[in-house]
Motif scaffolding. Sequence first.
Motif, short mmCIF file in Angstrom:
data_model
loop_
_atom_site.label_atom_id
_atom_site.label_comp_id
_atom_site.label_asym_id
_atom_site.label_seq_id
_atom_site.Cartn_x
_atom_site.Cartn_y
_atom_site.Cartn_z
N TYR A 104 0.86 -1.18 0.00
CA TYR A 104 0.00 0.00 0.00
C TYR A 104 0.90 1.24 0.00
O TYR A 104 1.78 1.37 0.86
CB TYR A 104 -0.90 0.02 1.24
CG TYR A 104 -1.88 -1.12 1.32
CD1 TYR A 104 -3.24 -0.92 1.10
CD2 TYR A 104 -1.45 -2.42 1.62
CE1 TYR A 104 -4.14 -1.97 1.16
CE2 TYR A 104 -2.34 -3.48 1.68
CZ TYR A 104 -3.70 -3.25 1.46
OH TYR A 104 -4.59 -4.29 1.52
N ASN A 105 0.69 2.13 -0.96
CA ASN A 105 1.44 3.38 -1.02
C ASN A 105 0.50 4.55 -0.73
O ASN A 105 -0.49 4.75 -1.45
CB ASN A 105 2.07 3.57 -2.40
CG ASN A 105 3.15 2.54 -2.68
OD1 ASN A 105 4.12 2.45 -1.95
ND2 ASN A 105 2.96 1.75 -3.74
N LEU A 106 0.81 5.29 0.32
CA LEU A 106 -0.02 6.43 0.71
C LEU A 106 0.77 7.72 0.57
O LEU A 106 1.95 7.79 0.96
CB LEU A 106 -0.52 6.28 2.15
CG LEU A 106 -1.63 5.24 2.37
CD1 LEU A 106 -1.03 3.87 2.65
CD2 LEU A 106 -2.55 5.66 3.49
N THR A 107 0.12 8.75 0.04
CA THR A 107 0.76 10.06 -0.16
C THR A 107 -0.13 11.15 0.41
O THR A 107 -1.34 11.20 0.14
CB THR A 107 1.00 10.33 -1.66
OG1 THR A 107 1.88 9.33 -2.18
CG2 THR A 107 1.62 11.70 -1.87
N TYR A 108 0.49 12.02 1.20
CA TYR A 108 -0.17 13.21 1.72
C TYR A 108 0.42 14.40 0.98
O TYR A 108 1.63 14.63 1.04
CB TYR A 108 0.06 13.32 3.22
CG TYR A 108 -0.37 14.62 3.87
CD1 TYR A 108 -1.47 15.34 3.42
CD2 TYR A 108 0.33 15.12 4.97
CE1 TYR A 108 -1.86 16.52 4.03
CE2 TYR A 108 -0.05 16.30 5.60
CZ TYR A 108 -1.14 17.00 5.12
OH TYR A 108 -1.52 18.17 5.73
N ALA A 109 -0.41 15.14 0.25
CA ALA A 109 0.08 16.22 -0.61
C ALA A 109 -0.62 17.53 -0.27
O ALA A 109 -1.81 17.58 0.02
CB ALA A 109 -0.15 15.88 -2.08
N VAL A 110 0.17 18.61 -0.32
CA VAL A 110 -0.32 19.97 -0.09
C VAL A 110 0.02 20.79 -1.33
O VAL A 110 1.18 20.84 -1.75
CB VAL A 110 0.32 20.59 1.17
CG1 VAL A 110 -0.13 22.04 1.33
CG2 VAL A 110 -0.02 19.77 2.40
N ASP A 111 -0.99 21.43 -1.91
CA ASP A 111 -0.76 22.30 -3.06
C ASP A 111 -0.28 23.68 -2.60
O ASP A 111 -0.35 24.01 -1.42
CB ASP A 111 -2.04 22.46 -3.88
CG ASP A 111 -2.47 21.15 -4.54
OD1 ASP A 111 -1.67 20.19 -4.53
OD2 ASP A 111 -3.60 21.10 -5.06
N ASN A 128 -2.17 19.35 -7.53
CA ASN A 128 -0.82 19.66 -7.99
C ASN A 128 0.25 18.90 -7.22
O ASN A 128 1.32 18.61 -7.74
CB ASN A 128 -0.55 21.16 -7.87
CG ASN A 128 -1.63 22.00 -8.50
OD1 ASN A 128 -2.32 22.74 -7.81
ND2 ASN A 128 -1.81 21.88 -9.80
N GLY A 129 -0.01 18.63 -5.93
CA GLY A 129 0.95 17.90 -5.11
C GLY A 129 2.28 18.60 -5.00
O GLY A 129 3.34 17.98 -5.07
N THR A 130 2.25 19.93 -4.80
CA THR A 130 3.48 20.72 -4.78
C THR A 130 4.43 20.25 -3.68
O THR A 130 5.64 20.15 -3.88
CB THR A 130 3.15 22.21 -4.58
OG1 THR A 130 2.09 22.58 -5.46
CG2 THR A 130 4.36 23.07 -4.85
N PHE A 131 3.87 19.96 -2.51
CA PHE A 131 4.66 19.47 -1.38
C PHE A 131 4.02 18.17 -0.91
O PHE A 131 2.80 18.10 -0.73
CB PHE A 131 4.66 20.50 -0.24
CG PHE A 131 4.89 21.91 -0.70
CD1 PHE A 131 6.16 22.34 -1.07
CD2 PHE A 131 3.83 22.80 -0.79
CE1 PHE A 131 6.37 23.64 -1.51
CE2 PHE A 131 4.03 24.10 -1.23
CZ PHE A 131 5.29 24.52 -1.59
#
Length: 471
Positions: free
Chosen positions: A443-450, A458-461
Amino acid sequence: MKRIRSLLESFILTKLKLTFLSQLTVCSLAISGASPSFAGTFNFAGEEYGVDVITHPPGYRGAGANLTVTLGISPSSIHAEEMVIPIQNIISTWNNLLPTINNTVKEGSNVPADHFDFESVVLHEVGHCLGLGHPNLASESGLDPENRNFTQSIKGVDNQFNLDRGPDGISGSGDDLRGDDINLHWFRKHNNNPFNIATTVDMTTYSRELSDLPPGNTFAINADRRVAALFGLQNTEAIMQQGARPGEAQRTLAADDVATLRLAMNGLDRVAGTADDYSLKLEFVGFTDMADIVFIFDDNRTSFSMSEIMAEQITPTHFVITQARTYFNSNNLWFFNNIPSPSPPLHSTPAPTIFVNNATGSITLSQNDRLTLTVSLNPGAYGGNQVDQWIQAITPMGTFWLNNRLEFIPSDQPLRVYEGELFAMDHIPIASIAANTLPVGTYNLTYAVDDNLDGIANGTFSSSVTITITP
């Protein structure tokens, strides 16, 4: 054409006793003598030339351009070789133009306790050479040391500075009572917070007029470290705030420094995205006296550090620097940093982190374990900006997105978990699941902040974690 000579010096803080060496002299080369003035957020803003003056770096002529400002070390200067890496570092810092927090470092810095960090001082002086002034009243005000951290201003009709610290007792904060003093500091209209920065920086989001202050504020706030503590920030201060302390490194910019230069880069109309905007690049050209900004140790010119600036007035409210020389006194104990600075600088951008059972990176769980997801976020200098946030899970069952009810929903299209102001979070729980309810696999989880609020992922950070579930 008027040509202006401005002398801007820094001050020393030694063993909690202030010794002020700073002065500002403005004079026309066409006359003898000098008439006093004050450096504001921009050099030359004040009584003589007007409170709305904005000063630009060398090369700007009022039209859109890609400016290159050259920096050189005088071949005749002592410490010439030792200056190279610090100057290259500050060039990178100004070119990155990224706001940071936690930018004053004493414990853990490589600066000896009794030395002054050359890189920190030259970073401040180059700000003057690009057009920026002190955001605080500083020593050019003629005030006693304890009153020099009030926000930069000029005297009103009563011909005196009104210096009431207000209920919080901190000079330079938003509850200061300044009578009829005329503010020179450009502040963010939304929150009067010099420690974070608007997405768009121009006259629509920043103002000098006190009538544009948000409710509850009586004067513009400056980015002094004691004021930063009122916002819950430690060891944070604008590089243009007057002051150098032994044993301390201050090698990155604060939001106020970045916003002020970006405001100038909007050109004559002070509006972002128009034809008179310019970009700015600093370039090191080696050992030469022919650069736009030249550095030299000369004990006859200053007792600490001083920038001598020549400028041209191109409109009634706009000056352009034509030449700058920065001098240092060799009798001070200087530390020359020989470590290249990281790029981008630390604490300069929002830092989201996603944890699984308090771990980052990758983790292996058996089906007898419980899986707990939490997220943290350090907004850096971007706190208060409007952004989108997303949490995605790529699983053996397909792609899922966490919605604003904290439910993982299967979807091929991104779903936002949050839209709104960026703020700090510390290990906020988002899910707790028994591993035996999930299929074996990865399982791959990503937390992204534009960096904006537009509904587009956009997933800038971002931060990711990989979970492997075994039988």
